[in-house]
Design an enzyme around this catalytic site. Structure first.
Site, PDB file in Angstrom:
ATOM      1  N   LYS A   3       0.839  -1.202   0.000  1.00  0.00           N
ATOM      2  CA  LYS A   3       0.000   0.000   0.000  1.00  0.00           C
ATOM      3  C   LYS A   3       0.877   1.256   0.000  1.00  0.00           C
ATOM      4  O   LYS A   3       2.091   1.175   0.247  1.00  0.00           O
ATOM      5  CB  LYS A   3      -0.911  -0.018   1.229  1.00  0.00           C
ATOM      6  CG  LYS A   3      -0.148  -0.044   2.550  1.00  0.00           C
ATOM      7  CD  LYS A   3      -1.056  -0.394   3.730  1.00  0.00           C
ATOM      8  CE  LYS A   3      -0.269  -0.429   5.021  1.00  0.00           C
ATOM      9  NZ  LYS A   3      -1.077  -0.967   6.138  1.00  0.00           N
ATOM     10  N   TYR A  42      15.082  30.599   9.012  1.00  0.00           N
ATOM     11  CA  TYR A  42      13.848  31.299   9.385  1.00  0.00           C
ATOM     12  C   TYR A  42      13.632  31.251  10.896  1.00  0.00           C
ATOM     13  O   TYR A  42      13.867  30.214  11.534  1.00  0.00           O
ATOM     14  CB  TYR A  42      12.642  30.619   8.737  1.00  0.00           C
ATOM     15  CG  TYR A  42      12.468  30.901   7.262  1.00  0.00           C
ATOM     16  CD1 TYR A  42      12.396  32.204   6.782  1.00  0.00           C
ATOM     17  CD2 TYR A  42      12.354  29.850   6.364  1.00  0.00           C
ATOM     18  CE1 TYR A  42      12.216  32.444   5.419  1.00  0.00           C
ATOM     19  CE2 TYR A  42      12.165  30.080   5.004  1.00  0.00           C
ATOM     20  CZ  TYR A  42      12.102  31.387   4.542  1.00  0.00           C
ATOM     21  OH  TYR A  42      11.919  31.623   3.213  1.00  0.00           O
TER      22      TYR A  42
HETATM   23  C1  PLP Z   1      -0.280  -1.925   6.769  1.00  0.00           C
HETATM   24  C2  PLP Z   1      -0.814  -3.208   7.210  1.00  0.00           C
HETATM   25  C3  PLP Z   1       0.034  -4.324   7.341  1.00  0.00           C
HETATM   26  C4  PLP Z   1       1.532  -4.228   7.216  1.00  0.00           C
HETATM   27  O1  PLP Z   1       2.016  -3.685   8.409  1.00  0.00           O
HETATM   28  P1  PLP Z   1       3.584  -3.463   8.684  1.00  0.00           P
HETATM   29  O2  PLP Z   1       3.618  -2.989  10.081  1.00  0.00           O
HETATM   30  O3  PLP Z   1       4.022  -2.428   7.723  1.00  0.00           O
HETATM   31  O4  PLP Z   1       4.259  -4.766   8.475  1.00  0.00           O
HETATM   32  C5  PLP Z   1      -0.543  -5.545   7.645  1.00  0.00           C
HETATM   33  N1  PLP Z   1      -1.879  -5.655   7.831  1.00  0.00           N
HETATM   34  C6  PLP Z   1      -2.721  -4.595   7.745  1.00  0.00           C
HETATM   35  C7  PLP Z   1      -4.179  -4.787   7.984  1.00  0.00           C
HETATM   36  C8  PLP Z   1      -2.212  -3.338   7.446  1.00  0.00           C
HETATM   37  O5  PLP Z   1      -3.049  -2.282   7.383  1.00  0.00           O
END
Ligand code: PLP
Length: 375
Positions: free
Chosen positions: A39, A258
């Site tokens: 994702k 800044y």
């Molecule tokens: C993002 C996600 C993962 C992966 O998690 P990591 O901590 O990046 O390994 C697994 N399961 C779900 C439901 C997620 O949303």
């Protein structure tokens, strides 16, 4: 948006390291299938390239958040099994079916819509069911388990998988892990024979009890630290060098940047980087006198960010380099083997996930290696 001239900053993404990380996790989870969570543009690394490399390494199951991300994986890896963590968008069932995407159903309304589509087309389209066991986000509530079971039983439908998600897996001793594991067990007892999945990267590293039939690592694939308080065993995937535009001097008592939030307490050599918050260098990595900020690596030494990070520019103190000063055009390592994603995250008061998913700057991107690594 990325410049392709090759001038300026260079983000390098090591697909070989990505593939080796997947293989290493697949060994740890032997006995369970190892999926890949890609994702958010594969945690900033590029969903198309990352998915292809992971597939070449052996991954067949992919998790994304949105159906758009699912379509990107479908285009890159035609034979992937793709789960959509956001579940079913209302009215989008036909798209999921056309693209062969599996929704991770998390509410009765999603379930009803998917079942209605299955009835309409007289086909049991695969989907996963997500139960909330204590994080209070997406998911069927625990007391809905029997309702869910009854509504599919009468249709003779079986889900592809039943899953849940851990709230505190990054802290293996947290009692919530055990609690969620037990609650997940009680959900699974309502779905005998259905494959189960509970573990993200940290859950995978926490132990066999958490593996079930499929594990879902994300961050660890991309080299990030999944579990706190121990050495991160994963290989870095991302290296970012940004250009030094100018090397200059500042005098004792002068301020930098800044808001004049940093005052030089000695005559100093300053390197001005062509890199700022518009490129994903979080402003919380700014350095004030009482509170040090991020560091970058130049000529073999870690050099601190001083003053506020601005939109396009960051100032680092290179006085400690003595006479071995960098020259304009030279790169400063912002992420890589010498400055890990988690070093930068710790300095910013955030997590590696946010550093990686902020990679969007005005630098060119190159991919090195591929997923075809020797066994
Ligand atoms: C993002 C996600 C993962 C992966 O998690 P990591 O901590 O990046 O390994 C697994 N399961 C779900 C439901 C997620 O949303």
């Amino acid at each position: 948006m990325a410049l392709t001239s090759g001038l300026g900053g260079q983000l390098s993404i090591d697909l070989g390291a990505l593939a080796r990380n997947w293989r290493a996790l697949d060994k740890v989870s032997a006995g369970a299938l190892t999926a890949a969570v890609v994702k958010a543009d594969a945690y900033g690394t590029g969903i198309e390239q990352a998915s292809k490399a992971l597939h070449a390494a052996g991954a067949r199951f992919f998790f994304v958040a949105t159906p758009d991300e699912g379509m990107a994986v479908r285009a890159a890896v035609p034979d992937a099994h793709i789960f959509i963590l956001y579940g079913l968008y209302p009215g989008a069932a036909n798209l999921y079916i056309r693209q062969n995407l599996m929704p991770v159903l998390s509410s009765m309304s999603m379930l009803e819509e998917w079942m209605a589509k299955c009835i309409e087309r007289n086909e049991a389209y695969p989907a996963a069911f997500h139960f909330d066991t204590g994080i209070n986000r997406l998911g069927f509530r625990l007391n809905e388990a029997s309702l869910v079971r009854e509504s599919i039983e009468k249709l003779g439908y079986a889900p592809q998988m039943v899953m849940s998600h851990l709230a505190c897996a990054d802290t293996p001793n947290h009692e919530k892990n055990r609690t969620q594991l037990a609650l997940f067990g009680s959900v699974m007892s309502q779905f005998p024979g259905i494959p189960a999945s509970l573990a993200n990267s940290a859950g995978l590293m926490t132990g066999r009890d958490y593996h079930f039939q499929m594990v879902r690592p994300g961050i660890a694939l991309f080299g990030g630290r999944a579990v706190g308080g121990r050495k991160n065993p994963m290989q870095p995937v991302v290296t970012l060098h940004v250009p030094i535009l100018q090397v200059t001097e500042g005098r004792t008592g002068e301020s930098v940047g800044y808001g004049a939030t940093y005052t030089l307490n000695r005559n100093s050599k300053l390197a001005i980087l062509g890199y700022g918050y518009a490129d994903g260098f979080l402003r919380s990595l700014s350095g004030t006198n009482p509170r040090p900020g991020g560091k970058v690596f130049i000529r073999g030494k870690h050099c601190p960010v001083i003053g506020r990070i601005s939109m396009d520019l960051t100032v680092v103190d290179v006085t400690e380099l003595g006479s071995d000063l960098p020259t304009p055009g030279e790169g400063a390592e912002v992420l890589g083997v010498n400055v890990s994603v988690d070093d930068q995250a710790d300095a910013a008061g955030t997590i590696g996930y946010e550093i990686l998913t902020s990679l969007k700057g005005r630098y060119s991107r190159n991919y090195v290696g591929d997923g075809n690594i020797p066994e």
